[in-house]
Design a protein around this motif. Structure first.
Motif, PDB file in Angstrom:
ATOM      1  N   UNK A  69       0.812  -1.273  -0.115  1.00  0.00           N
ATOM      2  CA  UNK A  69       0.028   0.030  -0.052  1.00  0.00           C
ATOM      3  C   UNK A  69       0.815   1.303   0.168  1.00  0.00           C
ATOM      4  N   UNK A  70       2.291   1.112  -0.119  1.00  0.00           N
ATOM      5  CA  UNK A  70       3.127   2.280   0.207  1.00  0.00           C
ATOM      6  C   UNK A  70       3.241   2.865  -1.153  1.00  0.00           C
ATOM      7  N   UNK A  71       2.531   4.017  -1.552  1.00  0.00           N
ATOM      8  CA  UNK A  71       2.541   4.794  -2.909  1.00  0.00           C
ATOM      9  C   UNK A  71       3.853   5.216  -3.248  1.00  0.00           C
ATOM     10  N   UNK A  75       7.629  -0.185  -8.290  1.00  0.00           N
ATOM     11  CA  UNK A  75       7.303  -1.635  -8.300  1.00  0.00           C
ATOM     12  C   UNK A  75       8.460  -2.590  -7.932  1.00  0.00           C
ATOM     13  N   UNK A  76       9.622  -2.228  -8.324  1.00  0.00           N
ATOM     14  CA  UNK A  76      10.718  -3.162  -8.151  1.00  0.00           C
ATOM     15  C   UNK A  76      11.211  -2.989  -6.431  1.00  0.00           C
ATOM     16  N   UNK A  77      11.000  -1.662  -5.939  1.00  0.00           N
ATOM     17  CA  UNK A  77      11.173  -1.547  -4.604  1.00  0.00           C
ATOM     18  C   UNK A  77      10.150  -2.261  -4.005  1.00  0.00           C
TER      19      UNK A  77
END
Length: 187
Positions: A69-71, A75-77
């Motif tokens: 949920x962390x915007x 994506x890779x992180x």
């Protein structure tokens, strides 16, 4: 419910300090409560250990959800963090102690194995998204999954981390780095 959580947190501390040799007295002392209170919630050490395993893995899943949920993460992180997820309070837990459950409490160790092998849906979805977006090369996801599961099981089963004075959290970070980045230096 708060009492259950308190007892489980105390159990994790006792388990981390003494391994399988912890007693209900140890937990009571850590928590500053009576052993009788603990027994009103958990009738046996077996029941308590099984609940502790589920609590540990449920906490990992909660941390995984926070990552998803962390915007602020790309994506890779997110993939990197999800593969190596450990709740902050569990960074110093000796997960190798879980292997000791195998002989004395095989049904509880089976639960550890089950929890390691299941709950991969969100991670797989991220990896598939990464492949679709061209951020990750095409891979066979079952191979990646078995590589990580097998490595974690080896951490549980062997004393390699202890012998080399490597924490479980550090080892997990290293495994994820190798899985994501490989071992070749790209110039």
């Amino acid at each position: 419910m708060e009492l259950v959580k308190t007892i489980l947190e105390g159990t994790i501390v006792a388990f981390n300090n003494k391994g399988m040799k912890f007693t209900m007295d140890d937990i009571a002392k850590i928590l500053g409560m009576s052993k009788k209170t603990i027994y009103t919630v958990f009738k046996t050490k077996d029941e308590l250990l099984l609940a502790m395993v589920d609590y540990l893995f449920d906490s990992i899943k909660e941390s995984e959800q926070e990552i998803l949920n962390d915007s602020k993460l790309n994506l890779v992180e997110k993939i990197r963090k999800v593969l190596g997820v450990l709740p902050e309070g569990y960074k110093d837990i000796d997960f190798g102690q879980l292997y000791l459950l195998k002989d004395k409490y095989p049904h509880i160790y089976n639960q550890v194995e089950l929890r390691l092998e299941t709950g991969w849906e969100a991670t797989i979805s991220l990896i598939e998204q990464g492949m679709e977006e061209g951020l990750i090369r095409k891979i066979e996801i079952p191979i990646l999954k078995i590589m990580l599961e097998s490595t974690l099981e080896q951490f549980f089963q062997r004393d390699i981390l202890k012998r080399h004075n490597i924490s479980y959290a550090k080892a997990l970070d290293e495994v994820v780095d190798i899985l994501i980045d490989g071992i070749v230096i790209h110039k």
